[in-house]
Write a protein that holds these residues in place. Structure first.
Motif, PDB file in Angstrom:
ATOM      1  N   LEU A 197      25.343 125.158  13.484  1.00 35.00           N
ATOM      2  CA  LEU A 197      26.702 125.274  12.728  1.00 35.00           C
ATOM      3  C   LEU A 197      26.588 124.943  11.400  1.00 35.00           C
ATOM      4  O   LEU A 197      27.211 125.720  10.618  1.00 35.00           O
ATOM      5  CB  LEU A 197      27.795 124.917  13.593  1.00 35.00           C
ATOM      6  N   THR A 198      26.245 124.040  10.862  1.00 36.90           N
ATOM      7  CA  THR A 198      26.027 123.390   9.768  1.00 36.90           C
ATOM      8  C   THR A 198      25.261 124.468   8.696  1.00 36.90           C
ATOM      9  O   THR A 198      25.570 124.514   7.702  1.00 36.90           O
ATOM     10  CB  THR A 198      25.591 122.125   9.722  1.00 36.90           C
ATOM     11  N   TYR A 199      24.095 124.677   9.339  1.00 37.87           N
ATOM     12  CA  TYR A 199      23.030 125.594   8.607  1.00 37.87           C
ATOM     13  C   TYR A 199      23.833 127.091   8.392  1.00 37.87           C
ATOM     14  O   TYR A 199      23.745 127.355   7.153  1.00 37.87           O
ATOM     15  CB  TYR A 199      22.243 125.609   9.665  1.00 37.87           C
ATOM     16  N   ALA A 200      24.436 127.593   9.309  1.00 31.70           N
ATOM     17  CA  ALA A 200      25.068 128.822   9.101  1.00 31.70           C
ATOM     18  C   ALA A 200      26.326 128.602   8.225  1.00 31.70           C
ATOM     19  O   ALA A 200      26.181 129.393   7.041  1.00 31.70           O
ATOM     20  CB  ALA A 200      25.720 129.321  10.253  1.00 31.70           C
ATOM     21  N   VAL A 201      27.060 127.733   8.334  1.00 32.70           N
ATOM     22  CA  VAL A 201      28.267 127.713   7.446  1.00 32.70           C
ATOM     23  C   VAL A 201      27.831 127.032   5.921  1.00 32.70           C
ATOM     24  O   VAL A 201      28.275 127.801   4.969  1.00 32.70           O
ATOM     25  CB  VAL A 201      29.486 126.775   8.092  1.00 32.70           C
ATOM     26  N   GLY A 202      27.219 126.107   6.118  1.00 34.72           N
ATOM     27  CA  GLY A 202      26.432 125.768   4.802  1.00 34.72           C
ATOM     28  C   GLY A 202      25.821 126.765   3.935  1.00 34.72           C
ATOM     29  O   GLY A 202      25.902 126.804   2.740  1.00 34.72           O
ATOM     30  N   SER A 203      24.881 127.659   4.609  1.00 37.26           N
ATOM     31  CA  SER A 203      24.107 128.697   3.822  1.00 37.26           C
ATOM     32  C   SER A 203      25.276 129.663   3.125  1.00 37.26           C
ATOM     33  O   SER A 203      25.066 130.119   2.161  1.00 37.26           O
ATOM     34  CB  SER A 203      23.123 129.301   4.755  1.00 37.26           C
ATOM     35  N   VAL A 204      26.027 130.076   3.781  1.00 35.82           N
ATOM     36  CA  VAL A 204      27.076 131.008   3.252  1.00 35.82           C
ATOM     37  C   VAL A 204      27.938 130.423   2.141  1.00 35.82           C
ATOM     38  O   VAL A 204      28.011 131.075   1.121  1.00 35.82           O
ATOM     39  CB  VAL A 204      27.969 131.183   4.437  1.00 35.82           C
ATOM     40  N   LEU A 205      28.281 129.203   2.431  1.00 37.05           N
ATOM     41  CA  LEU A 205      29.120 128.598   1.387  1.00 37.05           C
ATOM     42  C   LEU A 205      28.358 128.191   0.198  1.00 37.05           C
ATOM     43  O   LEU A 205      28.701 128.369  -0.887  1.00 37.05           O
ATOM     44  CB  LEU A 205      29.721 127.387   1.831  1.00 37.05           C
ATOM     45  N   ALA A 206      27.105 127.800   0.414  1.00 35.81           N
ATOM     46  CA  ALA A 206      26.109 127.307  -0.711  1.00 35.81           C
ATOM     47  C   ALA A 206      25.696 128.742  -1.504  1.00 35.81           C
ATOM     48  O   ALA A 206      25.652 128.599  -2.780  1.00 35.81           O
ATOM     49  CB  ALA A 206      24.723 126.774  -0.339  1.00 35.81           C
ATOM     50  N   GLY A 207      25.600 129.708  -0.576  1.00 31.20           N
ATOM     51  CA  GLY A 207      25.348 131.159  -1.318  1.00 31.20           C
ATOM     52  C   GLY A 207      26.450 131.626  -2.263  1.00 31.20           C
ATOM     53  O   GLY A 207      26.342 132.031  -3.299  1.00 31.20           O
ATOM     54  N   LEU A 208      27.710 131.326  -1.758  1.00 41.75           N
ATOM     55  CA  LEU A 208      28.878 131.595  -2.551  1.00 41.75           C
ATOM     56  C   LEU A 208      29.001 130.837  -3.868  1.00 41.75           C
ATOM     57  O   LEU A 208      29.223 131.558  -4.973  1.00 41.75           O
ATOM     58  CB  LEU A 208      30.250 131.560  -1.787  1.00 41.75           C
ATOM     59  N   VAL A 209      29.093 129.670  -3.719  1.00 43.36           N
ATOM     60  CA  VAL A 209      28.731 128.549  -4.842  1.00 43.36           C
ATOM     61  C   VAL A 209      27.590 129.009  -5.810  1.00 43.36           C
ATOM     62  O   VAL A 209      27.955 129.332  -7.031  1.00 43.36           O
ATOM     63  CB  VAL A 209      28.700 127.101  -4.542  1.00 43.36           C
ATOM     64  N   ALA A 210      26.451 129.198  -5.371  1.00 40.59           N
ATOM     65  CA  ALA A 210      25.366 129.799  -6.067  1.00 40.59           C
ATOM     66  C   ALA A 210      25.725 131.042  -7.033  1.00 40.59           C
ATOM     67  O   ALA A 210      25.331 130.975  -8.015  1.00 40.59           O
ATOM     68  CB  ALA A 210      23.892 129.791  -5.262  1.00 40.59           C
ATOM     69  N   ALA A 211      26.300 132.183  -6.368  1.00 42.29           N
ATOM     70  CA  ALA A 211      26.515 133.210  -6.913  1.00 42.29           C
ATOM     71  C   ALA A 211      27.567 133.233  -8.126  1.00 42.29           C
ATOM     72  O   ALA A 211      27.294 133.714  -9.060  1.00 42.29           O
ATOM     73  CB  ALA A 211      26.922 134.163  -5.914  1.00 42.29           C
ATOM     74  N   ALA A 212      28.595 132.187  -7.691  1.00 39.68           N
ATOM     75  CA  ALA A 212      29.481 132.055  -8.603  1.00 39.68           C
ATOM     76  C   ALA A 212      28.829 131.229  -9.921  1.00 39.68           C
ATOM     77  O   ALA A 212      29.149 131.639 -11.166  1.00 39.68           O
ATOM     78  CB  ALA A 212      30.722 131.077  -8.108  1.00 39.68           C
ATOM     79  N   ALA A 213      27.969 130.255  -9.612  1.00 42.71           N
ATOM     80  CA  ALA A 213      27.390 129.442 -10.611  1.00 42.71           C
ATOM     81  C   ALA A 213      26.418 130.343 -11.539  1.00 42.71           C
ATOM     82  O   ALA A 213      26.565 130.334 -12.875  1.00 42.71           O
ATOM     83  CB  ALA A 213      26.542 128.581 -10.079  1.00 42.71           C
ATOM     84  N   GLY A 214      25.772 131.606 -10.780  1.00 48.52           N
ATOM     85  CA  GLY A 214      24.900 132.309 -11.461  1.00 48.52           C
ATOM     86  C   GLY A 214      25.812 133.308 -12.539  1.00 48.52           C
ATOM     87  O   GLY A 214      25.337 133.582 -13.676  1.00 48.52           O
ATOM     88  N   ILE A 215      27.002 133.768 -12.068  1.00 42.43           N
ATOM     89  CA  ILE A 215      27.767 134.456 -12.864  1.00 42.43           C
ATOM     90  C   ILE A 215      28.253 133.620 -14.169  1.00 42.43           C
ATOM     91  O   ILE A 215      28.269 134.250 -15.119  1.00 42.43           O
ATOM     92  CB  ILE A 215      29.090 135.071 -12.003  1.00 42.43           C
ATOM     93  N   ALA A 216      28.870 132.311 -13.880  1.00 42.78           N
ATOM     94  CA  ALA A 216      29.164 131.723 -14.900  1.00 42.78           C
ATOM     95  C   ALA A 216      28.134 131.393 -15.802  1.00 42.78           C
ATOM     96  O   ALA A 216      28.380 131.258 -17.258  1.00 42.78           O
ATOM     97  CB  ALA A 216      29.801 130.420 -14.397  1.00 42.78           C
ATOM     98  N   ALA A 217      26.944 131.064 -15.346  1.00 40.67           N
ATOM     99  CA  ALA A 217      25.622 130.994 -16.482  1.00 40.67           C
ATOM    100  C   ALA A 217      25.571 132.125 -17.144  1.00 40.67           C
ATOM    101  O   ALA A 217      25.265 132.111 -18.563  1.00 40.67           O
ATOM    102  CB  ALA A 217      24.654 130.505 -15.345  1.00 40.67           C
ATOM    103  N   ALA A 218      25.444 133.330 -16.507  1.00 42.96           N
ATOM    104  CA  ALA A 218      25.196 134.351 -17.397  1.00 42.96           C
ATOM    105  C   ALA A 218      26.165 134.930 -18.448  1.00 42.96           C
ATOM    106  O   ALA A 218      25.821 135.224 -19.396  1.00 42.96           O
ATOM    107  CB  ALA A 218      24.966 135.687 -16.228  1.00 42.96           C
ATOM    108  N   ARG A 219      27.521 134.683 -17.863  1.00 44.44           N
ATOM    109  CA  ARG A 219      28.533 134.853 -18.879  1.00 44.44           C
ATOM    110  C   ARG A 219      28.526 133.805 -20.270  1.00 44.44           C
ATOM    111  O   ARG A 219      28.705 134.130 -21.231  1.00 44.44           O
ATOM    112  CB  ARG A 219      30.123 134.795 -18.196  1.00 44.44           C
ATOM    113  N   ALA A 220      28.136 132.647 -19.836  1.00 47.41           N
ATOM    114  CA  ALA A 220      27.863 131.554 -20.991  1.00 47.41           C
ATOM    115  C   ALA A 220      26.662 132.096 -21.979  1.00 47.41           C
ATOM    116  O   ALA A 220      27.021 131.866 -23.109  1.00 47.41           O
ATOM    117  CB  ALA A 220      27.553 130.069 -20.356  1.00 47.41           C
ATOM    118  N   VAL A 221      25.783 132.602 -21.265  1.00 47.68           N
ATOM    119  CA  VAL A 221      24.363 132.906 -22.090  1.00 47.68           C
ATOM    120  C   VAL A 221      24.653 134.379 -22.868  1.00 47.68           C
ATOM    121  O   VAL A 221      24.376 134.390 -24.115  1.00 47.68           O
ATOM    122  CB  VAL A 221      23.262 132.961 -21.249  1.00 47.68           C
ATOM    123  N   THR A 222      25.301 135.188 -22.318  1.00 51.76           N
ATOM    124  CA  THR A 222      25.715 136.432 -22.967  1.00 51.76           C
ATOM    125  C   THR A 222      26.615 136.714 -23.761  1.00 51.76           C
ATOM    126  O   THR A 222      26.920 137.570 -24.560  1.00 51.76           O
ATOM    127  CB  THR A 222      25.658 137.765 -21.733  1.00 51.76           C
TER     128      THR A 222
END
Length: 127
Positions: free
Chosen positions: A101-126
């Motif tokens: 359960l930790t793996y499943a929920v943690g993977s989804v949450l970490a993926g959402l946070v990572a995607a948001a961080a990727g969006i923020a990083a790209a916006r900052a750079v562009t």
């Protein structure tokens, strides 16, 4: 037909990348580190890629080709949510319910946070 070929080429490369990372990181540990890492890093890169492409203009021409090659193809082959499902099921059936359960929920949450961080990083750079 060109778009199909672009996705296939990207997907083949992404799958090889996933195999390399997973082989390198997975060991005898119970936690599926390789799958977790490829899914989280893939989420970050996909968020960054799509945000950078949106800032640059419409989904046409070279931007569309990059999205298909890297987003749909490479990152589609690189990430593996089917393995996440199988590994979660394996953990749950193997009496490792808390870890599964930790793996499943943690993977989804970490993926959402990572995607948001990727969006923020790209916006900052562009900007």
């Amino acid at each position: 037909m060109r778009a199909f070929a672009v996705v296939v080429a990207g997907g083949a490369a992404g799958t090889l990348g996933r195999h390399g990372v997973s082989s390198w990181l997975d060991s005898t540990h119970l936690f599926p580190t390789g799958t977790f890492v490829v899914n989280v890093t893939g989420s970050f890169v996909l968020g960054a890629l799509l945000a950078a492409l949106v800032v640059r203009g419409d989904d046409t021409g070279d931007r569309r080709t990059l999205r298909l090659l890297l987003g749909t193809g490479f990152l589609g082959g690189y990430t593996t949510y089917s393995a996440l499902a199988v590994e979660t099921d394996t953990l749950l059936r193997g009496d490792h319910v808390a870890l599964g359960l930790t793996y499943a929920v943690g993977s989804v949450l970490a993926g959402l946070v990572a995607a948001a961080a990727g969006i923020a990083a790209a916006r900052a750079v562009t900007r």
